[in-house]
Design an enzyme around this catalytic site. Structure first.
Site, PDB file in Angstrom:
ATOM      1  N   ASP A 264       0.896  -1.190  -0.034  1.00 61.49           N
ATOM      2  CA  ASP A 264      -0.166  -0.094  -0.127  1.00 61.49           C
ATOM      3  C   ASP A 264       0.826   1.461  -0.078  1.00 61.49           C
ATOM      4  OD1 ASP A 264      -2.034   1.931   0.279  1.00 61.49           O
ATOM      5  OD2 ASP A 264      -2.469   1.285   2.286  1.00 61.49           O
ATOM      6  N   LYS A 271       1.520   8.090   0.296  1.00 55.41           N
ATOM      7  CA  LYS A 271       1.726   7.817   1.686  1.00 55.41           C
ATOM      8  C   LYS A 271       3.181   8.948   1.884  1.00 55.41           C
ATOM      9  CE  LYS A 271      -0.263   3.782   3.562  1.00 55.41           C
ATOM     10  NZ  LYS A 271      -1.240   4.342   4.144  1.00 55.41           N
ATOM     11  N   ASP A 282       0.263  -5.182   4.629  1.00 57.59           N
ATOM     12  CA  ASP A 282      -1.383  -4.903   4.442  1.00 57.59           C
ATOM     13  C   ASP A 282      -2.210  -5.778   3.882  1.00 57.59           C
ATOM     14  OD1 ASP A 282      -3.142  -2.537   4.893  1.00 57.59           O
ATOM     15  OD2 ASP A 282      -2.797  -1.623   3.017  1.00 57.59           O
ATOM     16  N   ASP A 341      -5.773   6.295  -0.944  1.00 59.49           N
ATOM     17  CA  ASP A 341      -5.258   5.579   0.152  1.00 59.49           C
ATOM     18  C   ASP A 341      -6.165   4.914   1.242  1.00 59.49           C
ATOM     19  OD1 ASP A 341      -3.175   4.649   1.959  1.00 59.49           O
ATOM     20  OD2 ASP A 341      -2.778   6.545   2.824  1.00 59.49           O
ATOM     21  N   ARG A 345     -11.267  -0.433   1.956  1.00 55.45           N
ATOM     22  CA  ARG A 345     -12.534  -0.657   2.028  1.00 55.45           C
ATOM     23  C   ARG A 345     -12.989  -0.962   0.539  1.00 55.45           C
ATOM     24  NH1 ARG A 345     -12.806   5.309   5.008  1.00 55.45           N
ATOM     25  NH2 ARG A 345     -10.752   4.220   5.625  1.00 55.45           N
TER      26      ARG A 345
HETATM   27  N1  BES Z   1      -3.182   0.277   5.202  1.00 59.70           N
HETATM   28  C1  BES Z   1      -3.764   1.556   5.609  1.00 59.70           C
HETATM   29  C2  BES Z   1      -4.175   1.466   7.234  1.00 59.70           C
HETATM   30  C3  BES Z   1      -2.853   1.286   7.959  1.00 59.70           C
HETATM   31  C4  BES Z   1      -1.861   2.365   8.553  1.00 59.70           C
HETATM   32  C5  BES Z   1      -2.334  -0.228   8.562  1.00 59.70           C
HETATM   33  C6  BES Z   1      -1.145   1.998   9.665  1.00 59.70           C
HETATM   34  C7  BES Z   1      -1.395  -0.329   9.195  1.00 59.70           C
HETATM   35  C8  BES Z   1      -0.789   0.760   9.708  1.00 59.70           C
HETATM   36  C9  BES Z   1      -4.986   2.038   5.075  1.00 59.70           C
HETATM   37  O1  BES Z   1      -5.069   1.433   3.687  1.00 59.70           O
HETATM   38  C10 BES Z   1      -4.856   3.408   5.151  1.00 59.70           C
HETATM   39  O2  BES Z   1      -3.859   4.081   4.385  1.00 59.70           O
HETATM   40  N2  BES Z   1      -5.805   4.124   5.667  1.00 59.70           N
HETATM   41  C11 BES Z   1      -6.073   5.492   5.633  1.00 59.70           C
HETATM   42  C12 BES Z   1      -7.437   5.987   5.454  1.00 59.70           C
HETATM   43  C13 BES Z   1      -7.417   7.429   5.185  1.00 59.70           C
HETATM   44  C14 BES Z   1      -6.926   7.869   4.030  1.00 59.70           C
HETATM   45  C15 BES Z   1      -9.007   7.659   5.358  1.00 59.70           C
HETATM   46  C16 BES Z   1      -5.353   6.097   7.032  1.00 59.70           C
HETATM   47  O3  BES Z   1      -5.764   5.268   8.102  1.00 59.70           O
HETATM   48  O4  BES Z   1      -4.690   6.869   7.003  1.00 59.70           O
HETATM   49 ZN    ZN Z   2      -4.197  -0.284   3.144  1.00 63.74          ZN
HETATM   50 MN    MN Z   3      -4.242   2.993   2.303  1.00 64.48          MN
END
Ligand code: BES
Ligand code: ZN
Ligand code: MN
Length: 495
Positions: A264, A271, A282, A341, A345
């Protein structure tokens, strides 16, 4: 080894065997607790005479995580701390044995009594002894200067006096957790949707599961717009894997879904670079569900299980999905992609919608879904959302097996935040509050009213970025495999 699979490297752990007595010359693993009047050693067949005195003499305290090595007469002894003598439970045994297993590197043979609980002893050994050195070309030697080094495990540990069926079941569960760990620990240049699906094929044939792999053409034909949109930026096309365990004596039907983002980057909503390497984890939700269905088959659990595992790599490129794009999920719900990101979902929505078509009595989905989970609950505690009863059962079961979990609400006031001017829903809510809960609410839109479901956010628990503790190694933890396996047995008992 239980699962022969094609990975560049596997983790190693101790080897266990079952016997009625300790082989001569084996190092003896014995517990020590701290009581009101100093340390206490449980009376066990394997404790050598003079153990208590010897431990007192070297100042052992019996605290959790303490490992004391002694020579008593001719016996090498490794004493592991259990903590408070009045609070010894399975988790204390798993942690104590786990810490001991990590300290066994230079011992050829060891023995432990099953009196402290067959499953916690076996799990402590196989889970605590696990270490992953990946593609290091030479093992580093553990010495005082280099306390961080990890050497491959070769110790053979005899478990003395265990019931064979209980022993075998515990080995299956622990091997499954370690399988999930191996997959999560594998770098994304080796593990990508196509190679991951083929490893799943290997696991399926070992465990006796049916498997069907939908490639990008099939996904296109059947309208899996969420999975396709996330995979679009990568040169490695996405997959959806369907695994089935269908025993003839099934008493209930369960659907499993797990997030399989093999890497990811965030996509166009890129990111920051710092720590991005951890995003190889991920796909932890899908690895856990693969391990769960494989364990269920090997344990012959009388439950029909269909696992739907969406696999994609989230990359930025000229073909990647853009913020503002509108996609159509499997089943027809449209979604505005506000942030690329928030991709988990998007792939899960498709898989959840498909899994619900099988009409399961229960649907259990797990994912490394949100950074907000870490903000709310820390590194080690999963957030569980969904239907009241199943949500609470899973949270409580998780705590019971030592995989911390806590029930979390789905918020009525966030319903409005789901709205988009140009699609049915949108994938983020542009707010700094309740991000884990918003993701849960998004997914709830894909589950029909009559299916009991739960969403387990394991963003923190799937990965240990710190030092090993108890029976948890560095890097991949294998959570929440044991929680879901135990939940399935409880659902069977309920029928
Ligand atoms: N894979 C990440 C979530 C994650 C963060 C897993 C840290 C493990 C450690 C997910 O896909 C993500 O990036 N989520 C975003 C969502 C946001 C853009 C609404 C997040 O949590 O920042
Ligand atoms: Zn993710
Ligand atoms: Mn993500």
């Amino acid at each position: 080894m239980a699962f022969e699979i094609s990975l560049p490297a596997r983790g190693t752990t101790v080897r266990t065997t079952l016997s009625e007595s300790a082989p001569s010359g084996a190092a003896l693993l014995v517990p020590v607790a701290h009581g009101e009047d100093g340390i206490e050693v449980p009376v066990t067949a394997l404790a050598p005479k003079g153990l208590l005195e010897a431990l007192v003499a070297v100042g052992a305290k019996g605290t959790e995580g303490e490992v004391t090595r002694l020579l008593i007469d001719d016996h090498l002894v490794t004493a592991f701390g259990l903590g408070d003598a009045s609070e010894i439970d399975d988790e204390a045994v798993r942690r104590g044995v786990g810490a001991a297993a990590r300290a066994l590197n230079d011992v050829e043979r060891a023995a432990i009594s099953a009196e402290f609980g067959v499953a916690p002893v076996v799990e402590g050994l196989l889970l605590g002894g696990y270490t992953y050195t990946g593609l290091k070309s030479q093992a580093e030697v553990q010495d005082d200067e280099n306390s961080d080094a990890e050497t491959p495990q070769t110790t053979e540990v005899t478990v003395v006096g265990a019931d064979e069926a209980e022993y075998n079941a515990a080995v299956i569960v622990a091997e499954s957790v370690n399988l999930a760990r191996d997959l999560v620990n594998t770098p994304a240049n080796y593990l990508y949707p196509e190679s991951y699906a083929s490893v799943m094929g290997e696991v399926a044939s070992t465990a006796g599961l049916d498997i069907e792999v939908l490639d990008d053409t099939a996904l296109e034909e059947q309208g899996f717009g969420g999975i396709l949109s996330v995979g679009r930026g990568s040169s490695r096309p996405p997959r959806l894997v369907h695994l089935t365990w269908a025993p003839s004596d099934a008493s209930t039907k369960v659907g499993l879904v797990g997030k399989g983002i093999t890497f990811d980057t965030g996509g166009i909503s890129l990111k920051p670079g710092s720590g991005m390497e951890d995003m190889i984890s991920d796909m932890g939700g899908s690895a856990a569900q693969l391990a769960v269905i494989a364990a269920s088959a090997r344990l012959k659990l009388p439950v029909r299980i269909d696992a739907w595992l969406p696999l994609a790599e989230n990359m930025p490129s000229g073909t990647a999905t853009r913020p503002g794009d509108v996609i159509t999920h499997y089943g027809g719900i449209t979604s505005e992609v506000i942030n690329t990101d928030a991709e988990g979902r998007l792939v899960l929505a498709d898989a959840v919608a498909r899994a619900c078509e099988d009409d399961p009595a229960y649907l259990i989905e797990t994912a490394t879904l949100t950074g907000a989970q870490l903000v709310a609950l820390g590194n080690r505690t999963a957030g569980v959302m969904g239907s009241d009863e199943l949500r609470d059962l899973i949270a409580e079961t998780g705590r019971g097996v030592g995989e911390q979990a806590w029930a979390m609400p789905l918020l009525e006031e966030q319903e409005d935040e789901l709205k988009s001017p140009i699609a049915d829903i949108r994938n983020t809510h542009n707010a700094r509050t309740g991000g884990m809960l918003f993701a849960g609410l998004y997914l709830s839109r894909f589950v029909p009213e009559d299916i009991e479901w739960a969403h387990i956010d394991i963003a923190g628990p799937a990965w240990n970025g710190g030092a090993p503790y108890g029976y948890t190694p560095k890097r991949a933890t294998g959570a929440p495999v044991r929680t879901i396996v135990e939940t399935l047995s409880r659902l069977v008992d309920k029928q």
